[in-house]
Each structure stands twice: as structure tokens, then as C-alpha cells.
Design an enzyme around this catalytic site. Sequence first.
Site, short mmCIF file in Angstrom:
data_model
loop_
_atom_site.label_atom_id
_atom_site.label_comp_id
_atom_site.label_asym_id
_atom_site.label_seq_id
_atom_site.Cartn_x
_atom_site.Cartn_y
_atom_site.Cartn_z
N SER A 56 0.89 -1.16 0.01
CA SER A 56 -0.05 -0.06 0.15
C SER A 56 0.87 1.11 0.02
O SER A 56 2.01 0.99 0.18
CB SER A 56 -0.88 -0.04 1.16
OG SER A 56 -1.54 1.04 1.64
N TYR B 179 -2.01 -1.37 10.32
CA TYR B 179 -2.09 -1.35 8.82
C TYR B 179 -0.74 -1.10 8.23
O TYR B 179 -0.48 -1.63 7.44
CB TYR B 179 -3.21 -0.66 8.35
CG TYR B 179 -3.38 -0.75 6.90
CD1 TYR B 179 -4.42 -1.74 6.44
CD2 TYR B 179 -3.02 0.18 6.13
CE1 TYR B 179 -4.54 -1.75 5.15
CE2 TYR B 179 -3.15 0.09 4.63
CZ TYR B 179 -4.01 -0.86 4.41
OH TYR B 179 -4.16 -1.02 2.95
P1 NAD Z 1 -11.92 -4.99 -0.22
O1 NAD Z 1 -12.27 -5.22 1.07
O2 NAD Z 1 -12.65 -4.62 -1.55
O3 NAD Z 1 -11.29 -6.66 -0.85
C1 NAD Z 1 -10.59 -7.46 0.12
C2 NAD Z 1 -10.97 -8.90 -0.19
O4 NAD Z 1 -10.04 -9.58 0.70
C3 NAD Z 1 -12.48 -9.39 0.13
O5 NAD Z 1 -12.99 -10.00 -0.90
C4 NAD Z 1 -12.49 -9.93 1.46
O6 NAD Z 1 -13.58 -10.89 1.88
C5 NAD Z 1 -10.91 -10.77 1.24
N1 NAD Z 1 -10.38 -11.08 2.49
C6 NAD Z 1 -10.13 -10.34 3.68
N2 NAD Z 1 -9.73 -10.95 4.61
C7 NAD Z 1 -9.65 -12.25 4.08
C8 NAD Z 1 -8.74 -13.53 4.63
N3 NAD Z 1 -8.30 -13.45 6.09
N4 NAD Z 1 -8.90 -14.49 3.91
C9 NAD Z 1 -9.20 -14.60 2.61
N5 NAD Z 1 -9.67 -13.20 2.05
C10 NAD Z 1 -9.76 -12.18 2.76
O7 NAD Z 1 -10.67 -4.41 -0.61
P2 NAD Z 1 -9.59 -3.66 -1.55
O8 NAD Z 1 -9.67 -2.42 -1.47
O9 NAD Z 1 -9.85 -4.65 -2.85
O10 NAD Z 1 -8.25 -4.39 -0.95
C11 NAD Z 1 -7.34 -5.30 -1.66
C12 NAD Z 1 -6.05 -4.94 -1.05
O11 NAD Z 1 -5.56 -3.85 -1.66
C13 NAD Z 1 -5.80 -5.11 0.62
O12 NAD Z 1 -4.54 -5.72 0.90
C14 NAD Z 1 -5.80 -3.83 0.80
O13 NAD Z 1 -5.09 -3.25 2.10
C15 NAD Z 1 -4.87 -3.14 -0.39
N6 NAD Z 1 -5.21 -1.59 -0.54
C16 NAD Z 1 -6.27 -1.01 -1.00
C17 NAD Z 1 -6.28 0.32 -1.10
C18 NAD Z 1 -7.46 1.06 -1.71
O14 NAD Z 1 -7.69 2.16 -1.62
N7 NAD Z 1 -8.57 0.17 -1.86
C19 NAD Z 1 -4.96 1.25 -0.94
C20 NAD Z 1 -4.02 0.58 -0.69
C21 NAD Z 1 -4.02 -1.00 -0.46
#
Ligand code: NAD
Length: 254
Positions: free
Chosen positions: A143, A156
Site C-alpha cells: 500500500s 495497518y
Molecule cells: P476489499 O475489501 O474490496 O477486498 C478485500 C477482499 O479480501 C474481500 O473479498 C475479503 O473478503 C477478502 N479477505 C479479507 N480478509 C481475508 C482473509 N483473511 N482471507 C481471505 N480473504 C480475505 O478491499 P480492496 O480495497 O480490494 O483491498 C485489497 C488489498 O488492497 C488489501 O490488501 C488492501 O489493504 C490493499 N489496498 C487497498 C487500497 C484501496 O484504496 N482500496 C489502497 C492500498 C492498499
Amino acid sequence: VISFENKVALVTGAASGLGLATAKAFAEAGAAVALVDWNEREVQTAAKELADKGHRTLAIQCDVSDDAQVEAMVKKTVAEFGRLDAAYNNAGIQNMLAETADVPRDDYDRVMAINLRGVWSSMKFELQVMRKQGSGVIVNCSSLGGLVGGNQRGTYHAAKHGVIGFTKSAALEYATCGIRVNAVCPGLIRTPMSDKMEAEGQGEALKIMRETFVPMQREGMPEEIANTVLFLCSDLASYITGQSISVDGGYVMR
Ligand code: NAD
């Protein structure tokens, strides 16, 4: 055009957001895709939607914080598709908002177990397969928070910094084994996770961040992360390993 014809990809957190967009992109590029998520219903729906379009998919329910389930997810993928060429370790959650002095121990443990140990154990079992094959590419989801500090988001951010540490270490260990390991660092991307942050009352803060700190002055879309992951997993990136690529509209430069 990047092609993953005859390749096998695995994506964790594939039921939503960045993972779902990346699983779709791999499938559209010709890969057989294992979609992994702890949300069984959603991951089955996502895999079925792709299968209905003629793609080879496998839905696997797995909590990435449980080593035995992670080992089984890799075994199931190889049993179904015969190999593992590319893995995107993306599953993650947000911590509850609290300054460091107030973070409850169980929130710390939960976030670390999924966002850091989950990436570590996913890599561990994927690398066992790739080491045997003598080939493979891993992209871990860090991230912007893996590169900078974060107000009330200490756990985080620490976990996401840790992901970069594991990425560099594995990249070093396997550099001569035909295996590359990189990380992607998304900035502000529109997904259900960012929607949840808005619902928690952080909408105004996110808007200010976008308008003040993102040089491109917009949020990113999940497909922009997916495109980067596919590039890193493709032969176009054949000399790139151990890197953490920011996909954030230029945010990290500030
Ligand atoms: P999201 O919540 O839309 O999707 C995350 C998915 O991971 C969900 O389907 C959830 O069910 C699954 N998940 C969570 N914990 C789990 C576990 N223990 N085992 C299996 N599956 C699990 O989130 P997103 O925004 O798509 O985030 C995806 C990744 O990107 C994450 O690691 C997040 O930290 C990172 N991220 C997101 C952003 C953003 O702006 N959206 C920015 C930086 C980093």
C-alpha cells in the site's frame, strides 16, 4: 497485449475490489485462475461469472490467516491446473481507527494475522511449488501505507511495511531460481474497502487527500492495479524483482 495463455494464476481476496479486478484481468488474458477468498458465496459467484464467459476458474474458500487453509489452497490449485505461474497475494483488511496508545491487542493481532502473516504464508506455500518448477512470479499487495506512516492506522501501515520486507527478502532468495517477487503499492483506489472508510466518516478526509495530495487529483480504479499486477507477472517485467511499485496518481512523491 499481455498473454497468460497456458498459465495458471492464483489471486487471494478475489471476491471484491482489487483482487476481483485482477482475477478478471488474468482470466481475460488467457490464464486459468484460482480465485481465493474467505467469503465463500462471493468467491463462488465471481468464479462462476468468469466460467460462464468461457474462462477456466476455480473458487477456493480460504482464510489466509490460517496456515493449513493456505497450504490447502495452493495444493487445490496445483491439483486442478497442474502448476502455478503467477500469484497475487492481495487479501487484506483495514484496522479499526485508533491512535497507537489506544489500539486494542486483538485488533493488532487480527490485522497482522491477515495483512502480514497471510502474505507470508501464501508466499511460503506458493514458493514451494515455484521452487520445484524453477519458475514463477509473485506480486504482494502492500500500500501507499507500506511506504509512509498513517494517522490512527499504525498497525495497518506496519503490516504493509512488513509486506515490502518479505517481498525484498524472497526476491533475493529466489533471484537465481527463475522466480521474481514484487509488491504493488496502491494509493486511493475506489473499492468496497474505500467505500467502508467513507461510511465510517472518513469521506471528507479522503476527498481532501484526493484533491490536495494526489497530483492527478482523482482516485484510482481497481483495473489500474490489475494492469500493474499483470505487467509485473508478465515477461515484459522479466528484469524486475524486489520492487514496490506505487500506483497512486503520484501521491507518494509528496
Ligand atoms: P476489499 O475489501 O474490496 O477486498 C478485500 C477482499 O479480501 C474481500 O473479498 C475479503 O473478503 C477478502 N479477505 C479479507 N480478509 C481475508 C482473509 N483473511 N482471507 C481471505 N480473504 C480475505 O478491499 P480492496 O480495497 O480490494 O483491498 C485489497 C488489498 O488492497 C488489501 O490488501 C488492501 O489493504 C490493499 N489496498 C487497498 C487500497 C484501496 O484504496 N482500496 C489502497 C492500498 C492498499
